[in-house]
Design a protein around this motif. Sequence first.
Motif, short mmCIF file in Angstrom:
data_model
loop_
_atom_site.label_atom_id
_atom_site.label_comp_id
_atom_site.label_asym_id
_atom_site.label_seq_id
_atom_site.Cartn_x
_atom_site.Cartn_y
_atom_site.Cartn_z
N GLU A 159 -23.89 6.83 11.18
CA GLU A 159 -22.69 7.53 10.73
C GLU A 159 -22.97 9.02 10.51
O GLU A 159 -22.14 9.87 10.85
CB GLU A 159 -22.16 6.90 9.44
CG GLU A 159 -21.49 5.56 9.64
CD GLU A 159 -20.78 5.08 8.39
OE1 GLU A 159 -20.83 5.80 7.36
OE2 GLU A 159 -20.16 4.00 8.44
N ARG A 160 -24.13 9.33 9.93
CA ARG A 160 -24.46 10.73 9.70
C ARG A 160 -24.61 11.48 11.03
O ARG A 160 -24.21 12.64 11.15
CB ARG A 160 -25.73 10.83 8.87
CG ARG A 160 -26.10 12.24 8.42
CD ARG A 160 -24.94 12.94 7.72
NE ARG A 160 -24.47 12.23 6.56
CZ ARG A 160 -24.83 12.51 5.32
NH1 ARG A 160 -25.67 13.50 5.10
NH2 ARG A 160 -24.34 11.83 4.31
N ARG A 161 -25.17 10.83 12.04
CA ARG A 161 -25.29 11.47 13.36
C ARG A 161 -23.92 11.67 14.01
O ARG A 161 -23.68 12.69 14.66
CB ARG A 161 -26.19 10.64 14.27
CG ARG A 161 -27.63 10.60 13.81
CD ARG A 161 -28.58 10.44 14.95
NE ARG A 161 -29.96 10.44 14.48
CZ ARG A 161 -31.01 10.67 15.26
NH1 ARG A 161 -30.84 10.92 16.54
NH2 ARG A 161 -32.23 10.66 14.76
N LEU A 162 -23.04 10.71 13.84
CA LEU A 162 -21.68 10.87 14.37
C LEU A 162 -20.99 12.04 13.68
O LEU A 162 -20.30 12.84 14.32
CB LEU A 162 -20.88 9.58 14.15
CG LEU A 162 -21.26 8.40 15.04
CD1 LEU A 162 -20.53 7.13 14.57
CD2 LEU A 162 -20.90 8.70 16.50
N GLU A 163 -21.19 12.14 12.37
CA GLU A 163 -20.58 13.23 11.61
C GLU A 163 -21.09 14.59 12.09
O GLU A 163 -20.32 15.53 12.26
CB GLU A 163 -20.89 13.04 10.12
CG GLU A 163 -20.14 13.98 9.21
CD GLU A 163 -20.40 13.67 7.74
OE1 GLU A 163 -19.68 14.21 6.90
OE2 GLU A 163 -21.33 12.90 7.44
N ARG A 164 -22.39 14.69 12.33
CA ARG A 164 -22.97 15.94 12.81
C ARG A 164 -22.55 16.25 14.24
O ARG A 164 -22.60 17.40 14.66
CB ARG A 164 -24.49 15.88 12.71
CG ARG A 164 -25.00 15.89 11.26
CD ARG A 164 -26.48 15.62 11.18
NE ARG A 164 -26.96 15.66 9.80
CZ ARG A 164 -28.15 15.25 9.42
NH1 ARG A 164 -29.00 14.75 10.33
NH2 ARG A 164 -28.52 15.32 8.14
N ALA A 165 -22.14 15.23 14.98
CA ALA A 165 -21.66 15.43 16.36
C ALA A 165 -20.15 15.63 16.40
O ALA A 165 -19.53 15.51 17.46
CB ALA A 165 -22.05 14.24 17.22
N ASP A 166 -19.55 15.91 15.20
CA ASP A 166 -18.09 16.14 15.09
C ASP A 166 -17.30 14.92 15.53
O ASP A 166 -16.21 15.04 16.12
CB ASP A 166 -17.66 17.37 15.91
CG ASP A 166 -18.28 18.65 15.38
OD1 ASP A 166 -18.44 18.76 14.15
OD2 ASP A 166 -18.61 19.53 16.20
N ASN A 167 -17.85 13.74 15.25
CA ASN A 167 -17.17 12.49 15.54
C ASN A 167 -16.91 11.79 14.21
O ASN A 167 -17.81 11.66 13.38
CB ASN A 167 -18.03 11.59 16.44
CG ASN A 167 -17.24 10.48 17.09
OD1 ASN A 167 -16.31 9.94 16.49
ND2 ASN A 167 -17.62 10.12 18.31
N ASP A 168 -15.69 11.37 13.97
CA ASP A 168 -15.32 10.76 12.69
C ASP A 168 -16.18 9.51 12.45
O ASP A 168 -16.18 8.58 13.27
CB ASP A 168 -13.84 10.38 12.71
CG ASP A 168 -13.34 9.91 11.35
OD1 ASP A 168 -14.16 9.73 10.43
OD2 ASP A 168 -12.11 9.72 11.21
N SER A 203 -15.65 7.09 10.64
CA SER A 203 -14.83 5.87 10.58
C SER A 203 -14.71 5.20 11.95
O SER A 203 -14.27 4.06 12.05
CB SER A 203 -13.44 6.18 10.01
OG SER A 203 -12.73 7.05 10.86
N ASN A 204 -15.09 5.92 13.02
CA ASN A 204 -15.05 5.36 14.36
C ASN A 204 -16.30 4.54 14.68
O ASN A 204 -16.46 4.08 15.82
CB ASN A 204 -14.92 6.47 15.41
CG ASN A 204 -13.57 7.16 15.34
OD1 ASN A 204 -12.56 6.55 14.97
ND2 ASN A 204 -13.54 8.44 15.70
N THR A 205 -17.19 4.38 13.70
CA THR A 205 -18.46 3.69 13.96
C THR A 205 -18.29 2.31 14.59
O THR A 205 -19.01 1.99 15.55
CB THR A 205 -19.27 3.58 12.66
OG1 THR A 205 -19.49 4.89 12.12
CG2 THR A 205 -20.61 2.92 12.90
N PRO A 206 -17.35 1.45 14.11
CA PRO A 206 -17.20 0.14 14.76
C PRO A 206 -16.85 0.25 16.25
O PRO A 206 -17.40 -0.50 17.07
CB PRO A 206 -16.05 -0.51 13.98
CG PRO A 206 -16.08 0.16 12.64
CD PRO A 206 -16.49 1.57 12.91
N ARG A 207 -15.98 1.20 16.61
CA ARG A 207 -15.62 1.37 18.02
C ARG A 207 -16.80 1.90 18.82
O ARG A 207 -17.02 1.49 19.97
CB ARG A 207 -14.43 2.33 18.15
CG ARG A 207 -13.14 1.80 17.55
CD ARG A 207 -11.97 2.68 17.93
NE ARG A 207 -11.78 2.69 19.38
CZ ARG A 207 -10.85 3.42 20.00
NH1 ARG A 207 -10.05 4.20 19.28
NH2 ARG A 207 -10.72 3.38 21.30
#
Length: 565
Positions: A502-511, A513-517
């Motif tokens: 999740e932290r990597r998604l956040e740093r990549a400007d990806n929400d 909350s989209n982690t399951p998808r």
Amino acid sequence: MDPIRNIIKVRVNNQDYLYQYENAWDKEKQRSYSKHRITVGKLVDGKVQLGRKFLTNNPQYKDIEFKFEDHKLIAASDLPTVNDAGVNAVLSKTFPLNAGASYVLKEIAQQDGLLGDLKAVFPHHWKDLLALAMFFVIYPERNLANYDITAAHSQLGGNPLDSQRISKLLESITADQRQQYMKRRLNHSCGGENNNFWAFDTTSISSYSETLSKVAYGHNKEDPEMPMIKIALLIDETNGEPLYYKVLNGSIADVSLLRNLFVDLAQLRDKQINLVLDKGFCSEHNFLMMFRNHVGFIAGLRSDLAIAAQTVDQLMPSLRLALPEYYSPTIGCYCATKQIDWYSATRAHGKEQYPFYIHVYYDKQREASEILNMTELVESFKARLEKGEVPNAPYFRKFFKKKKDKQKTDKPDNVKPKDLYEFDVQSWVTFTRTCGGFVLGSGEVKSASEALNIYRQKDTVEKAFNNYKDKCGGRRIRCRECALEGKVFVTYLSLCLRLMLERRLERADNDPSNTPRVLERLNSLVLYRHETDDKPKLYWQEIPKEDRLLMERLRIKIPAPIFVI
């Protein structure tokens, strides 16, 4: 003859067994799941040997030779004739595996040091522990009873594990190993910086178990009538990683937990620590204990704490005037700070004096919202009294008092509830006096804006608990006493992996909350396993451009198209 479908191969103790599984459809989650399975037989030198029980129930397959291919048993007489024997051999020995999500999670674990720490502490079982943790992250709705079936279709790594072998593995995890692992993760936290803040909190996990000694009745917010255990969690606010956890008796109150935390952390880390705590840990004894142990803290203060009440009475009137000099644009509210001296005198420690910074905040929007919400609640209480109901709620008892004259002269049986109770105006005045305000205390942070910004990061631990329960298989505890600590440790590892992702998604400007998808998309990437005479080979199906870009944004190396294991 129709082939026997839905067959999987599971290797146990160097023997390949064949199972038939039945899928069912979950209407709520809109997905299929494995309902149950039966043993069909085994592979001996590449040939199918059907089991006695299976043949007893299916006598029509007696004396028929079958070939295992593409998750089916096909009668030898029905196999197509292929002139190229080499092509036929390749096709019959190639198995597709869901592998994208596990590949990304393992790479993250490698880069963030989690994999190295697992190898150091669990040299013989790190592959299995990582595989179980990834299983909970990728398939949070499944339980460990389905692990072997899922692992047969996935590239999770580790050994084929049935329920019995998983239980033995969980029971083998010792307290010393868990302590060693957490000590290594604590030492990695921000490179050992002293000014790093860690959020500490607890959550309740309901359990139906009658054998787990730590299951007890306590303040269960989700299921008030159910017994529970407690999980305490310490999270690094900088990188979001859980660094420490502990399984606690469900009856222990939060306010009494800090002493044990300090004892544990003293064994795990020799440098100063800084904690972020909510009001549940607020007590004069805890503050004194943190001062004596040189623990930095930012804590929510209860309004009934004497030093907080006095400071609020002094500062709140000025804040309510909404003077520009008290407004902080960085936190979006009015604030003021008062430094007091914390005194203590005991025989053991003598006279002690510590600086204590009390930060008071006021937010007009929060005030309006709190008054509106409480007004609606009070009106609902009045409506229930009109219907003859007496609400059993703390706020009802706070704002409604029994009429003294009615208590003395009338019998309760002859009086309606609405005539027995009256709205207490003075309690309402006291409530509105503190609406919109909240208080933080700190032993080191002098700035009100800085203290609130640090405290607001505490929601990382709240999100972590939600992830632990709903996304990492931690909603219920279903295991024996001897496997409890091991089960919690594996779900703790899965929480670490998910929060790192999740932290990597956040740093990549990806929400986040989209982690399951994201996990579902990555898990659709297929890795083919080809069995050869020397070493098995694995090769990836072509990875779409969008998934390659996602991996690059997550700082994950694109996998090689073919490799040998």
